[in-house]
Design a protein around this motif. Structure first.
Motif, PDB file in Angstrom:
ATOM      1  N   CYS A 196      63.062   0.940  25.164  1.00  0.00           N
ATOM      2  CA  CYS A 196      63.714   0.841  26.471  1.00  0.00           C
ATOM      3  C   CYS A 196      65.168   1.263  26.286  1.00  0.00           C
ATOM      4  CB  CYS A 196      63.638  -0.600  26.987  1.00  0.00           C
ATOM      5  SG  CYS A 196      64.313  -0.806  28.652  1.00  0.00           S
ATOM      6  N   CYS A 236      68.908  -5.342  27.196  1.00  0.00           N
ATOM      7  CA  CYS A 236      69.020  -6.754  27.551  1.00  0.00           C
ATOM      8  C   CYS A 236      69.053  -7.554  26.242  1.00  0.00           C
ATOM      9  CB  CYS A 236      67.854  -7.172  28.432  1.00  0.00           C
ATOM     10  SG  CYS A 236      67.770  -6.173  29.927  1.00  0.00           S
ATOM     11  N   PHE A 274      68.399 -10.440  25.231  1.00  0.00           N
ATOM     12  CA  PHE A 274      67.402 -11.440  24.840  1.00  0.00           C
ATOM     13  C   PHE A 274      66.029 -10.808  24.631  1.00  0.00           C
ATOM     14  CE2 PHE A 274      67.835 -10.854  29.305  1.00  0.00           C
ATOM     15  CZ  PHE A 274      66.536 -10.608  29.703  1.00  0.00           C
ATOM     16  N   CYS A 275      65.971  -9.479  24.741  1.00  0.00           N
ATOM     17  CA  CYS A 275      64.660  -8.805  24.757  1.00  0.00           C
ATOM     18  C   CYS A 275      64.441  -7.995  23.494  1.00  0.00           C
ATOM     19  CB  CYS A 275      64.565  -7.903  25.988  1.00  0.00           C
ATOM     20  SG  CYS A 275      63.081  -6.883  26.019  1.00  0.00           S
ATOM     21  N   GLY A 304      64.327  -4.166  23.801  1.00  0.00           N
ATOM     22  CA  GLY A 304      65.637  -3.528  23.940  1.00  0.00           C
ATOM     23  C   GLY A 304      66.330  -3.258  22.619  1.00  0.00           C
ATOM     24  N   GLY A 360      55.421  -4.762  30.340  1.00  0.00           N
ATOM     25  CA  GLY A 360      55.396  -4.513  28.900  1.00  0.00           C
ATOM     26  C   GLY A 360      56.688  -3.843  28.463  1.00  0.00           C
ATOM     27  N   GLY A 362      59.580  -1.201  28.280  1.00  0.00           N
ATOM     28  CA  GLY A 362      60.193  -0.160  29.094  1.00  0.00           C
ATOM     29  C   GLY A 362      60.603  -0.618  30.477  1.00  0.00           C
ATOM     30  N   GLU A 363      61.444   0.189  31.087  1.00  0.00           N
ATOM     31  CA  GLU A 363      61.888  -0.061  32.457  1.00  0.00           C
ATOM     32  C   GLU A 363      61.100   0.892  33.361  1.00  0.00           C
ATOM     33  OE1 GLU A 363      63.843  -2.048  34.544  1.00  0.00           O
ATOM     34  OE2 GLU A 363      62.915  -0.635  35.916  1.00  0.00           O
ATOM     35  N   SER A 380      64.486  -4.425  35.907  1.00  0.00           N
ATOM     36  CA  SER A 380      65.719  -5.121  35.542  1.00  0.00           C
ATOM     37  C   SER A 380      66.758  -4.982  36.656  1.00  0.00           C
ATOM     38  CB  SER A 380      66.256  -4.535  34.249  1.00  0.00           C
ATOM     39  OG  SER A 380      66.475  -3.148  34.427  1.00  0.00           O
TER      40      SER A 380
HETATM   41 FE1  SF4 Z   1      63.674  -5.493  27.845  1.00  0.00          FE
HETATM   42 FE2  SF4 Z   1      63.206  -5.003  30.457  1.00  0.00          FE
HETATM   43 FE3  SF4 Z   1      65.710  -5.230  29.547  1.00  0.00          FE
HETATM   44 FE4  SF4 Z   1      64.262  -3.102  28.892  1.00  0.00          FE
HETATM   45  S1  SF4 Z   1      64.961  -3.662  30.957  1.00  0.00           S
HETATM   46  S2  SF4 Z   1      65.562  -4.294  27.516  1.00  0.00           S
HETATM   47  S3  SF4 Z   1      62.223  -4.007  28.670  1.00  0.00           S
HETATM   48  S4  SF4 Z   1      64.127  -6.845  29.575  1.00  0.00           S
END
Ligand code: SF4
Ligand code: SAH
Length: 393
Positions: free
Chosen positions: A135, A139, A141-142, A145, A193, A195-196, A229
């Motif tokens: 992605c 983010c 916490f992800c 990312g 899942g 990706g954005e 997001s």
């Molecule tokens: Fe994770 Fe969604 Fe943020 Fe991409 S947009 S980093 S998948 S939380």
């Protein structure tokens, strides 16, 4: 205050069709398939009907071999086999959790890998599909990312995830039976899942159109939820061109905190996002927008946050989905305590909003929200980079 991380949607997009060789029919819109069939010699007046027939074979019966398409004349099947293929991504590994959740590691063209998760529930089942490898958003916490390498999935690779899950679940109808008569193991799709999805709009839209089409996978648009997001310019377009349900990764109640958790907030802040959601044409009481809110200890989980959240979303038909933070190696946060999550949920519930707490599924196989990341992708960020982007010491 953290330095502004670049927000970009520049990704590698592979051509849909290889310069030579047969074309994949999976993922083509009705119009695109019609054009391809005509170019291969199908008479124009027959093309529309052929598209419907071929869609039914591919998406309702799970057939991958033109030779089995028995309502088409033999020479026509031979013509199809000469020009086209029916190809979906390959499952590399399948892990099954103690709770029945299945996680598929899926290989797509170029050797990249994404993850797809099937979550069985009482009388139904949800497939969580990926829209990108990694992605571009970061983010803090992800897990996804933290993966540097990104490319957009094609529509074939997106709808292909539904097809490979149905292969694994054995959910193609027996000959002669109407697929609508089957109790669906795979009854819902969430674009939650890797990706954005709104940074890969066209492929996601084309794939979801196939998922919703009565001659395609034939799921109601109410059974498909796209999570973003907060890519504000694409939100209205999602309603107009896809029409599925919308979920928004909200996660914070001040711009200051949201900037560090969901850095896209630096481009489209909370107010801009909420305005776009207020205008989401489909929003009504029966079709509420889901506000996803990850519970991070000491970061966004106070009573004050809960009260601010209620104020912010006033007037938007909404439900708040509280997600206990799922840990991953090197994550700079901790999950809020159960008591804290319950207290937060209670304040929201008393204000008149549904506030379900999402039960983590498939944690033992790292299949829970935000834990997806293809371990095989070599390029990954260091802990230091993750912390710096989150504005943490
Ligand atoms: Fe994770 Fe969604 Fe943020 Fe991409 S947009 S980093 S998948 S939380
Ligand atoms: N990119 C999209 C969809 C994928 S993420 C989006 O951000 O909305 C699906 C949901 O899982 C999002 O709400 C995301 O914020 C949340 N999530 C990400 N990492 C998480 C983690 N470690 N624990 C719990 N939820 C997480």
């Amino acid at each position: 205050m953290a330095a502004t991380a670049p927000i970009t949607q520049d990704v590698l997009t592979l051509p849909r069709k290889l310069p030579q060789g047969p074309q994949n029919l999976v993922g083509l819109t009705r119009d695109a398939m019609r054009d391809a069939l005509i170019a291969a010699g199908t008479p124009e007046r027959q093309a529309k009907m052929r598209v419907g027939q071929i869609w039914q074979w591919i998406y309702q019966k799970g057939v991958r071999d033109f030779g089995l398409m028995t309502n088409l004349a033999k020479p026509y099947r031979a013509m199809l086999a000469e020009h086209f293929v029916i190809e979906i991504p390959q499952v590399v590994t399948r892990q099954v959790s103690e709770d029945g959740t299945r996680k598929y590691l899926v290989r797509i063209a170029g050797g990249h890998e994404v993850e797809t998760v099937y979550i069985p529930e009482e009388g139904r089942g949800t497939l969580c599909i990926s829209s990108q490898v990694g992605c571009t958003l970061t983010c803090s916490f992800c897990h996804t990312g933290t993966q540097k390498l990104v490319r957009n999935l094609t529509a074939a690779e997106i709808v292909g995830q539904v097809m490979l899950a149905r292969d694994d679940l054995g959910e193609w109808p027996a000959p002669g039976r109407n697929p609508k008569d089957e109790a669906r193991l795979l009854s819902n799709i969430v674009l939650m899942g890797m990706g954005e999805p709104l940074y890969n709009f066209v492929a996601v839209r084309d794939a979801m159109k196939i998922a919703m089409d009565p001659e395609g996978i034939s799921l109601s648009r109410r059974r498909i939820t796209l999570s973003t997001s907060g890519v504000v310019p694409e939100i209205a377009r999602t309603a107009e061109e896809i029409g599925c349900l919308l979920a928004v990764s909200f996660h914070a109640t001040t711009d200051e905190v949201r900037n560090t958790l969901v850095p896209i907030n630096r481009r489209w802040n909370i107010e801009t996002l909420l305005n776009a959601l207020r205008d989401y044409p489909k929003a009504s009481n029966s079709e509420r927008i889901t506000f996803e809110y990850v519970m991070l200890k000491g970061v966004n989980d106070s009573d004050e946050d809960a009260r601010r959240l209620i104020k912010l979303i006033e007037g938007i038909p909404a439900k708040i989905n509280l997600i206990p933070f799922n840990e991953w190696p090197g994550a700079p946060y901790q999950r809020s305590s159960n008591n804290r999550i319950r207290a937060f949920a209670d304040i929201i519930y008393k204000a008149g909003y549904a506030s379900p707490i999402r039960t983590p599924r498939g944690e033992d196989i790292m299949a829970a929200c935000g834990q997806l990341k293809s371990e095989t992708e070599r390029a990954r960020k260091s802990r230091r980079e993750i912390a710096a982007e989150a504005g943490l010491p």
